[in-house]
Every structure is written in C-alpha cells, then in structure tokens.
Design a protein around this motif. Structure first.
Motif, PDB file in Angstrom:
ATOM      1  N   MET B 216     -13.698  28.097 -37.979  1.00 57.40           N
ATOM      2  CA  MET B 216     -13.330  27.469 -36.214  1.00 57.40           C
ATOM      3  C   MET B 216     -14.042  25.876 -36.869  1.00 57.40           C
ATOM      4  SD  MET B 216     -14.483  27.794 -32.402  1.00 57.40           S
ATOM      5  CE  MET B 216     -16.254  26.852 -32.008  1.00 57.40           C
ATOM      6  N   ASP B 217     -13.723  24.942 -36.940  1.00 62.47           N
ATOM      7  CA  ASP B 217     -14.069  23.356 -37.270  1.00 62.47           C
ATOM      8  C   ASP B 217     -15.506  23.106 -36.146  1.00 62.47           C
ATOM      9  OD1 ASP B 217     -12.436  22.261 -35.475  1.00 62.47           O
ATOM     10  OD2 ASP B 217     -11.371  21.231 -36.538  1.00 62.47           O
ATOM     11  N   ALA B 218     -15.886  21.335 -36.098  1.00 63.92           N
ATOM     12  CA  ALA B 218     -16.493  20.908 -35.507  1.00 63.92           C
ATOM     13  C   ALA B 218     -15.361  20.733 -34.034  1.00 63.92           C
ATOM     14  CB  ALA B 218     -17.497  19.701 -35.741  1.00 63.92           C
ATOM     15  N   ASN B 219     -14.110  20.391 -34.302  1.00 66.26           N
ATOM     16  CA  ASN B 219     -14.214  19.918 -32.856  1.00 66.26           C
ATOM     17  C   ASN B 219     -13.041  21.594 -31.922  1.00 66.26           C
ATOM     18  OD1 ASN B 219     -13.902  17.530 -33.443  1.00 66.26           O
ATOM     19  ND2 ASN B 219     -11.622  17.676 -34.833  1.00 66.26           N
ATOM     20  N   GLY B 220     -13.949  22.710 -32.693  1.00 68.48           N
ATOM     21  CA  GLY B 220     -13.684  24.053 -31.790  1.00 68.48           C
ATOM     22  C   GLY B 220     -11.652  24.294 -32.349  1.00 68.48           C
ATOM     23  N   GLU B 221     -11.161  23.867 -32.917  1.00 63.44           N
ATOM     24  CA  GLU B 221      -9.983  24.189 -33.608  1.00 63.44           C
ATOM     25  C   GLU B 221      -9.982  25.521 -34.854  1.00 63.44           C
ATOM     26  OE1 GLU B 221      -6.002  22.163 -35.793  1.00 63.44           O
ATOM     27  OE2 GLU B 221      -7.959  20.961 -34.325  1.00 63.44           O
ATOM     28  N   PHE B 222      -9.461  26.159 -34.273  1.00 63.52           N
ATOM     29  CA  PHE B 222      -9.443  27.434 -35.147  1.00 63.52           C
ATOM     30  C   PHE B 222      -8.316  26.464 -37.065  1.00 63.52           C
ATOM     31  CE2 PHE B 222     -10.220  29.578 -30.967  1.00 63.52           C
ATOM     32  CZ  PHE B 222     -11.242  29.842 -31.349  1.00 63.52           C
ATOM     33  N   LEU B 223      -9.063  27.497 -37.769  1.00 62.83           N
ATOM     34  CA  LEU B 223      -8.251  27.346 -39.294  1.00 62.83           C
ATOM     35  C   LEU B 223      -7.245  25.988 -39.621  1.00 62.83           C
ATOM     36  CD1 LEU B 223      -6.703  30.995 -39.410  1.00 62.83           C
ATOM     37  CD2 LEU B 223      -8.626  30.322 -40.668  1.00 62.83           C
ATOM     38  N   SER B 224      -8.016  24.656 -39.140  1.00 58.51           N
ATOM     39  CA  SER B 224      -7.642  23.284 -39.079  1.00 58.51           C
ATOM     40  C   SER B 224      -7.637  23.220 -40.277  1.00 58.51           C
ATOM     41  CB  SER B 224      -8.493  22.659 -38.750  1.00 58.51           C
ATOM     42  OG  SER B 224      -9.881  22.468 -39.369  1.00 58.51           O
ATOM     43  N   GLY B 225      -6.695  22.298 -41.425  1.00 58.15           N
ATOM     44  CA  GLY B 225      -6.253  21.725 -42.525  1.00 58.15           C
ATOM     45  C   GLY B 225      -6.484  23.164 -43.703  1.00 58.15           C
ATOM     46  N   ASP B 226      -6.766  22.569 -44.854  1.00 54.42           N
ATOM     47  CA  ASP B 226      -7.474  23.596 -45.565  1.00 54.42           C
ATOM     48  C   ASP B 226      -7.702  24.999 -45.607  1.00 54.42           C
ATOM     49  OD1 ASP B 226      -9.966  23.116 -45.865  1.00 54.42           O
ATOM     50  OD2 ASP B 226      -9.637  22.776 -48.428  1.00 54.42           O
ATOM     51  N   ASN B 227      -8.613  25.198 -44.225  1.00 59.70           N
ATOM     52  CA  ASN B 227      -9.215  26.600 -43.579  1.00 59.70           C
ATOM     53  C   ASN B 227      -8.343  27.714 -43.967  1.00 59.70           C
ATOM     54  OD1 ASN B 227     -11.717  25.638 -44.030  1.00 59.70           O
ATOM     55  ND2 ASN B 227     -11.519  24.899 -41.577  1.00 59.70           N
ATOM     56  N   GLU B 415      -0.447  31.918 -40.095  1.00 60.84           N
ATOM     57  CA  GLU B 415       0.043  30.641 -39.286  1.00 60.84           C
ATOM     58  C   GLU B 415      -0.129  31.263 -37.510  1.00 60.84           C
ATOM     59  OE1 GLU B 415       3.159  28.936 -41.210  1.00 60.84           O
ATOM     60  OE2 GLU B 415       2.424  27.764 -42.388  1.00 60.84           O
ATOM     61  N   GLU B 416       0.704  32.333 -37.873  1.00 61.27           N
ATOM     62  CA  GLU B 416       0.843  32.444 -36.302  1.00 61.27           C
ATOM     63  C   GLU B 416      -0.610  32.421 -35.589  1.00 61.27           C
ATOM     64  OE1 GLU B 416       4.245  36.135 -34.873  1.00 61.27           O
ATOM     65  OE2 GLU B 416       4.874  34.769 -36.752  1.00 61.27           O
ATOM     66  N   MET B 417      -1.610  33.571 -35.880  1.00 59.07           N
ATOM     67  CA  MET B 417      -2.995  33.474 -35.285  1.00 59.07           C
ATOM     68  C   MET B 417      -3.658  32.318 -35.139  1.00 59.07           C
ATOM     69  SD  MET B 417      -5.891  36.228 -37.387  1.00 59.07           S
ATOM     70  CE  MET B 417      -6.957  34.850 -37.544  1.00 59.07           C
ATOM     71  N   ARG B 418      -3.104  31.424 -36.208  1.00 59.87           N
ATOM     72  CA  ARG B 418      -3.848  30.094 -35.870  1.00 59.87           C
ATOM     73  C   ARG B 418      -3.755  29.760 -34.979  1.00 59.87           C
ATOM     74  NH1 ARG B 418      -1.965  25.596 -39.175  1.00 59.87           N
ATOM     75  NH2 ARG B 418      -0.062  25.907 -38.424  1.00 59.87           N
ATOM     76  N   ASP B 419      -1.686  30.078 -34.139  1.00 63.46           N
ATOM     77  CA  ASP B 419      -0.973  28.825 -33.323  1.00 63.46           C
ATOM     78  C   ASP B 419      -1.691  29.568 -31.814  1.00 63.46           C
ATOM     79  OD1 ASP B 419       1.727  28.285 -35.017  1.00 63.46           O
ATOM     80  OD2 ASP B 419      -0.076  27.419 -35.331  1.00 63.46           O
ATOM     81  N   ASP B 420      -1.983  30.692 -31.961  1.00 64.09           N
ATOM     82  CA  ASP B 420      -2.339  32.007 -30.997  1.00 64.09           C
ATOM     83  C   ASP B 420      -3.824  31.657 -30.710  1.00 64.09           C
ATOM     84  OD1 ASP B 420      -2.532  33.793 -29.361  1.00 64.09           O
ATOM     85  OD2 ASP B 420      -2.091  35.380 -30.553  1.00 64.09           O
ATOM     86  N   LEU B 421      -4.620  31.136 -31.601  1.00 69.64           N
ATOM     87  CA  LEU B 421      -5.735  31.144 -31.001  1.00 69.64           C
ATOM     88  C   LEU B 421      -6.158  29.704 -30.676  1.00 69.64           C
ATOM     89  CD1 LEU B 421      -8.257  32.930 -33.636  1.00 69.64           C
ATOM     90  CD2 LEU B 421      -7.858  33.482 -31.227  1.00 69.64           C
ATOM     91  N   ASN B 422      -5.144  28.921 -30.999  1.00 71.44           N
ATOM     92  CA  ASN B 422      -5.010  27.686 -30.479  1.00 71.44           C
ATOM     93  C   ASN B 422      -4.754  27.324 -29.604  1.00 71.44           C
ATOM     94  OD1 ASN B 422      -7.089  26.422 -32.586  1.00 71.44           O
ATOM     95  ND2 ASN B 422      -5.574  26.321 -34.197  1.00 71.44           N
ATOM     96  N   ASP B 423      -4.075  27.772 -28.850  1.00 73.42           N
ATOM     97  CA  ASP B 423      -3.357  28.080 -27.461  1.00 73.42           C
ATOM     98  C   ASP B 423      -4.099  28.341 -26.719  1.00 73.42           C
ATOM     99  OD1 ASP B 423      -0.687  27.325 -28.262  1.00 73.42           O
ATOM    100  OD2 ASP B 423       0.355  29.516 -27.945  1.00 73.42           O
ATOM    101  N   GLN B 424      -5.234  29.777 -26.940  1.00 72.68           N
ATOM    102  CA  GLN B 424      -6.089  30.102 -25.851  1.00 72.68           C
ATOM    103  C   GLN B 424      -7.612  29.217 -25.618  1.00 72.68           C
ATOM    104  OE1 GLN B 424      -7.063  33.872 -25.851  1.00 72.68           O
ATOM    105  NE2 GLN B 424      -5.274  34.663 -28.050  1.00 72.68           N
ATOM    106  N   ARG B 425      -7.449  27.678 -26.179  1.00 74.74           N
ATOM    107  CA  ARG B 425      -8.690  26.924 -26.013  1.00 74.74           C
ATOM    108  C   ARG B 425      -8.376  26.800 -24.556  1.00 74.74           C
ATOM    109  NH1 ARG B 425      -8.023  22.704 -30.720  1.00 74.74           N
ATOM    110  NH2 ARG B 425      -9.729  22.075 -29.187  1.00 74.74           N
ATOM    111  N   ASP B 426      -9.820  26.313 -24.200  1.00 73.31           N
ATOM    112  CA  ASP B 426     -10.053  25.534 -22.692  1.00 73.31           C
ATOM    113  C   ASP B 426      -9.137  24.275 -22.734  1.00 73.31           C
ATOM    114  OD1 ASP B 426     -10.650  27.821 -20.892  1.00 73.31           O
ATOM    115  OD2 ASP B 426     -12.666  27.799 -21.717  1.00 73.31           O
TER     116      ASP B 426
END
Lengths: 292, 426
Positions: B216-227, B415-426
């Motif tokens: 999770m990056d500093a903005n709270g985004e999961f698996l952003s960029g080359d992560n 990719e699906e895991m990333r989208d799923d978790l980012n969907d669940q952010r507040d």
C-alpha cells in the motif's frame, strides 16, 4: 350466545398474547431497529451518524454485493429443485416398501437431517481430504489427480450443494411420504382396472394429488437456501471467499470483520426484500399451476 | 429520614471505595492465544498472580483467534463491558482505532511503570502508534521462518561449514536447491500451506519488500505502479514451485506441517509459533535433526513479514478506569514484557529489548539464529482493510491462492486483487 362468543374472543386473545408479545419484542422491534441502523454509519455496536440513503447508493454500486446475490442465486438453483425431486423420488420408493423395511430405509435417509452442521462439515471434509479422503478415489478417476473440492473455485458450490441435499432431503422425504399416504388406494385400483400403466398413473394421479405438498416443500426449501450460511462458512475455512460469498456471509463480513454495522444492516434489508419478493413470486406461480 | 438514609449510603460507599483502593486490584484479561502460546501465557499469568498475591490478580479468559476475537473486542468496549487489558495484533490496530475500541496509553501511564519507547525496537514501537498517540505496548515480534531438515540438506550439499544452510539466497539458487533436494530423493523441496490465504500473505509480503515493493503506498492505494509487477513476480515464483511439483498443491495448514515432520518435504515455511511443536517432537525422539533460519533473500535485500502481539487497554464506554486500576494494568503489561523470556520459548522474538539482547535469549536455539529478521521486518500496511483475518487476507485467498495452484494466471489474478481492494477503500 352473544356472551359466550365474547368470552371466546377474550380467551383467544389471552391465549395468543404471549406469542404476540414475544413476536413484537424478538422480531418486529429488532427489524425496525435494523432498518433504522441501515441509514447510519454505525460500527458493529455503538452510536453512528445519520447518513440517509448513502448505504443504499453504495450497495447498488458494490461489485461484491452483486457477486453475493449471484452466488446465492446459483446455490438456490443447485439445491432447491434437485432437493425437491430427490425427496419425491425417494419417498415414492420408500412408499412401496412395507412394515419394518420401510421404517429402516426411512430412518437411514432421515439420519443425516438430525446431525448438527458441524458434524456434517467434519465428516465430509474428512471424506474429501486430498491425502486420505474416501472420495478421492472417484475424484481422481474423473480429474486425473487428487482434487481439493472446497479449494477449487468452480467445484466449491456444487460440492456444498451436494452435501446440503444429502443433509436435508430427509425432511422432504417425510413431507412427501405423508402426502403419498393420504392418496387413497382406491384411485390406483380404479386406474389399474382402466389399464393405466405405472407412468400414466404417476403423471395422472400421483403428481396432481401430491402437488400441494410439492409447493410447500419448494417454498420451505427456497427460503432456507436463500439464507445459506453455515455450510459455506464452515467449508470455506480460510480458503476462497469469492466463489463462496453468499449474502449472509457478506453481511457477516461487513458486521464482524469490518465492523460496518450500518452497511451490514443495509444488506440485511436487501436480503429481507429479496426473500419476500422471491417467495411471493414463487407462491403465485405455484398457485397458478395448482389451479389448472 | 430519606435524607438520612441517602447520607448514610453515600458515606458507606465512600468508605468502601477508599477501602477498595488498598485492597487487591483485579485485572480482567482477554487473549486469543491457543496451543503452545496458550500454555506458555497461562504459566506467565500464574507466575504473575503468585508474585502479586496481595496486590493484583489477573483474571484471564481466552477467546477464539481472528474475527470472533476482534468483533467481541469492539462490541464489549462499546457497551463498557470489555476487559481491563487484552492482547491485540498490531496489524489490526487501525480498525480498532477507527471504531474507538482502543484507549490511549499516555506517557504518564508508561512512565509510572518505567516503560518508554527506548525499551523497544523503533519500528515496533512506531507500529503501535497512530497520529502520534500510543495505543499499544508491543510484547513480541513474530514472523515466518524457514524450517529445514539438516540430514536432507546435508545430503544435497546445502549445509555450509558453520553448520547452517547455504546456497539458498537468490531465486535461481533457491530453485536449484529445490532440484538438488528432489534429486537426493525428497518428494517436495519445500512444504507450504498452498491452500491457506493467511500463510501465503505472510510469504508474499516479505518477498514483495525484498524487491523494495510496498503493498500500500503513501496515498493508501494498493499495488500502485510497479508494485503490481513485483507482486506478480512473487506469485509466479511460488506458483512455479507448485507447478513443478517442488511444493505441494492445495495443501492445508496441518497437512503441510505433516509433510515436513514426516520427512517428505526437506524445508517448510511457517510461523515461529511452530518452534515448540518441533522442539517437543525432537525431545520425544520423533523428529530428525532440524533447524530454522530467517527466510532466504530471494531478491535484492532481506525482508520478512512480521506482526506483533501487543497489549491494549479497551476504551470501555461509560466506564473510565480508576487511577489505581490503570496503574495495576500497566504493572501487568510491564511485568509481562520484563518476563518475556519464557514467551520466547514459544518461538516468538521478545519485543522488550533488554530481554531480546539478554544472554539467555542469545543462547536460545533456533530463536537466536532467526531473530535477525526483526531488523528487516515488514509490518502489514496501516489500513482498516489489512491485518489478521482482514479483507486483505480474503483477497489473497480469492486471487493469489488460485494463481499459486495454477487455477488462474498470475498477472490477471493480482490485477483483480488490486482492483478489489482499491474498491473497498473508503
């Protein structure tokens, strides 16, 4: 005459009062609380802020909620009609037996129904075990290698449906058997005299006369399977959540895992509406069929 | 008359309260520790109660680990019925703070029993903070380690002169080692619980950090960029072990341990909490010569997932702790940390620096060998969605576990895991 009528009504009221009181306190009141809660952002327990319809907007955009609806529907398709048919066929078979043989066979089919769900889980999990499960014989023949059915995405629901049918069909058999026994033997005798074969007898006599029982079984099954939770919760045990994410499991996750009491209440309201709608639709359809 | 009774009642209550302050304090304690952990913790509590027979008594209750424990913690605190102190995973702290379940532990509380941040590793102490406030006192650091069968590794020429495994660092070396082990007649090179989401997460986060990736990056985004690419690397690596038959497919927790202890797998990745299992088996003469080391460095730098058992004080709504009770609770926390050497017997690394650097701990095997992992430990991202039995664990089970077992293509799964978790952010 009038006096006694009145006292009868009074008595009736006195007799139903305890039930009505319990119903109001244990069902109606919590339901109203649940609906109110669904308009807030409260945690699992504790105060929350009134946020109006936000939870409902969120729900209609929630991909996982849709997944849960689809999964629940899939499970209902896999269980309700097969379970009813299995119950009917076994009941017809059992009905042909006489005396102690009938009691024995019926008892064998009814046995799983009295097991608690945890026992059912332990038993089947052990039978399906990849290392030494008895079910791995046939599974290896089919798939060419030992297969963990509760960890294989597409096999999960069918496997749980199979276990559920095995577990609950005893109850359906009992209902159907009662229905079959209420059909008077004279009708079959008359049909035999008119040269009606077995199939004709079934479709022209048994099926129409057993229809009310079938409708009852279907309705009970539908409501039960829409509320599916315990088997799925047990069989998933740290495995996949997505193919197994059914509505009640989703409510559980929102409430207990994420501590989102308000949103969990919203999904509960949705499940409530879904169960009522589907039940009414099914009832109407069955009644129309029965009136023919 | 009424007035008289009121006054009489008030004075007796006051008298009882002041008397109570000198009497024994009871500290209601909740934990989620079972198995070897549970046994050792019960022994510690008994020892504490014996030493404080006149002053403090811990009344312990053990609840079920995971979702049941954390939902009970939230609900009981919200209605003022929570315990006085409880164990808590640091990884689950963000949720506890967002629901108002945890009370702040002030500098005065800590100073009163002679505790401060200097007693703990910096990363561990900071993981117990949020917005500059202290919400927990760490008790241990626990992680996953590589258990190994000395005889099998020696046969394959993987034991160095110092008696420790060698030639396991780097993806290529490790894969070569797996092949050597199989060639030497072992069914599986490494046993992992390939069907369990929690365990895969523990392996994954460490290997992601070894590439300098963050979940999770500093903005709270999961698996952003080359992560994302780094996450795919790890998933493909573990999937290749399963696909090549070097690790067992779709295997649960207990079975994966059994594969190692029965000698069918030469290595095993699991939590430090299984150290007592191995120790006990070996003491009974039912286990080969074994050891445990920090996970090898597969990529650029060492890094291992870690979590921390810590102590928290629930924020019991409407029931403020008295000063005496708070003092007693802090005394419990401090005493447990100072006596955590026996907790190290359960495989954990003590959080309390004085114990971690003591001679006694340095001579404890195999703990001393793998305790270096504390220096490069990676904690779960600080998010309500992460931590023990969290939505992150679920996502791993939904996407990564199928990918590891060849049911899904790794990149698509991540990719699906990333989208799923980012969907669940507040």
């Amino acid at each position: 005459m009038i006096r006694s009528r009145r006292s009868e009504i009074t008595w009736a009221l006195i007799l139903v009062a305890p039930f009505v009181a319990a119903y109001l306190v244990l069902f109606i009141w919590p339901t109203i609380q649940m609906v109110l809660l669904s308009f807030t952002d409260a945690p699992l327990i504790g105060p929350g802020n009134w946020i109006g319809l936000d939870n409902y907007f969120e729900m209609f955009e929630d991909r996982r909620f849709k997944t849960a609806v689809v999964n629940t529907g899939y499970f209902v398709l896999l269980t309700v009609i097969p379970n009813t048919l299995v119950g009917l066929l076994i009941a017809i078979g059992v009905n042909r037996l006489k005396g102690w043989q009938q009691s024995l066979v019926l008892a064998l089919f009814f046995l799983p129904y009295i097991l608690p769900v945890s026992v059912v889980y332990l038993m089947w999990n052990w039978m399906f075990d990849t290392q030494f499960g008895i079910m791995q014989g046939p599974l290896t023949m089919i798939f060419g290698k030992p297969t963990h059915v509760f960890r294989t995405t597409w096999l999960f629901m069918p496997a749980v449906a199979l276990v559920t049918i095995w577990w609950t069909c005893g109850f359906n058999i009992l209902l159907f058997l009662a229905g079959l026994r209420s059909i008077s033997p004279e009708i079959y005798e008359a049909a035999s005299l008119d040269n009606a074969g077995r199939f004709k007898q079934f479709f022209r006599i048994t099926w129409p006369l057993i229809w009310p029982v079938t409708a009852l079984v279907l309705t009970i099954q539908l409501i039960l399977q829409l509320k599916i939770f315990d088997q799925v919760y047990l069989f998933v045990q740290g495995g996949r959540a997505d193919p197994s994410m059914v509505l009640v499991q989703y409510i559980y996750n929102q409430a207990f895992q994420k501590s989102e009491g308000g949103y969990a209440a919203t999904i509960s309201v949705a499940l409530f509406v879904i169960i009522i709608t589907v039940s009414v639709l099914q009832y109407t359809a069955l009644r129309a069929r029965g009136a023919k | 008359m009424k007035k008289f009774i009121k006054i009489a009642l008030l004075t007796t209550t006051a008298a009882m309260l002041s008397f109570g302050a000198q009497a024994k304090e009871t500290v209601v304690w909740w934990d989620f520790l079972s198995g070897g952990d549970g046994v050792r913790m019960k022994a510690l509590i008994e020892k504490f109660n014996a030493e404080h027979a006149d002053t403090i008594e811990i009344q312990p209750t053990t609840l079920e680990w995971g979702v049941p424990f954390y939902s009970k913690a939230q609900t009981s605190a919200a209605i003022g019925e929570g315990p006085d102190v409880m164990t808590y995973h640091l990884s689950r702290m963000p949720l506890g703070i967002s629901t108002g379940t945890l009370a702040e532990i002030t500098a005065d509380d800590l100073a009163g029993v002679g505790l401060s941040g200097d007693n703990f590793a910096a990363s561990n102490w900071q993981a117990a903070q949020a917005d500059g406030k202290q919400y927990a006192v760490p008790f241990d650091i626990h992680s996953v380690i590589l258990y190994y069968n000395k005889d099998k590794l020696a046969e394959a020429g993987l034991i160095g002169d110092n008696g420790l495994p060698t030639g396991l660092d780097g993806v290529d070396n490790f894969n070569a080692a797996l092949e050597k082990l199989q060639a030497a007649g072992t069914q599986y090179g490494v046993s992992i619980h390939s069907a369990a989401a929690d365990s895969q997460w523990r392996i994954f986060l460490g290997l992601l950090a070894q590439q300098g990736g963050e979940f999770m990056d500093a903005n709270g985004e999961f698996l952003s960029g080359d992560n994302l690419d780094k996450a795919v690397n790890v998933t493909e690596l573990v999937a290749s072990w399963v696909a090549n038959g070097q690790a067992p497919e779709q295997t649960d927790y207990a079975a994966s341990i059994a594969l190692f202890t029965s000698g069918e797998a030469a290595m095993h990745i699991n939590g430090v909490w299984e150290v007592p299992t191995m120790t006990d088996l070996h003491a009974k003469g039912e286990l080969f010569e074994w050891g445990a080391i920090q996970l090898p460095t597969f990529y650029d730098k060492p890094g291992t997932w870690a979590d921390s058992h810590s102590f928290v004080i629930p924020n019991n709504v409407g029931k403020e702790q008295t000063a005496e009770k708070r003092k007693a609770v802090m005394e419990v926390i401090a005493w447990m940390n100072k006596n955590s050497i026996s907790w190290a017997n359960a495989g954990h690394i003590p959080a309390y620096t004085a114990v971690r650097e003591s001679e006694e701990f340095k001579n404890m095997q195999p703990n001393a060998v793998y305790s270096t992992l504390a220096d490069t430990a990676v904690f779960d991202p600080q998010s309500k969605l992460a931590g023990v039995a969290s939505p992150v664990y679920d996502a791993v089970g939904n996407y990564m576990v199928p990918a590891i077992n060849g049911e899904m293509e790794a990149r698509q799964a991540i990719e699906e895991m990333r989208d799923d978790l980012n969907d669940q952010r507040d």
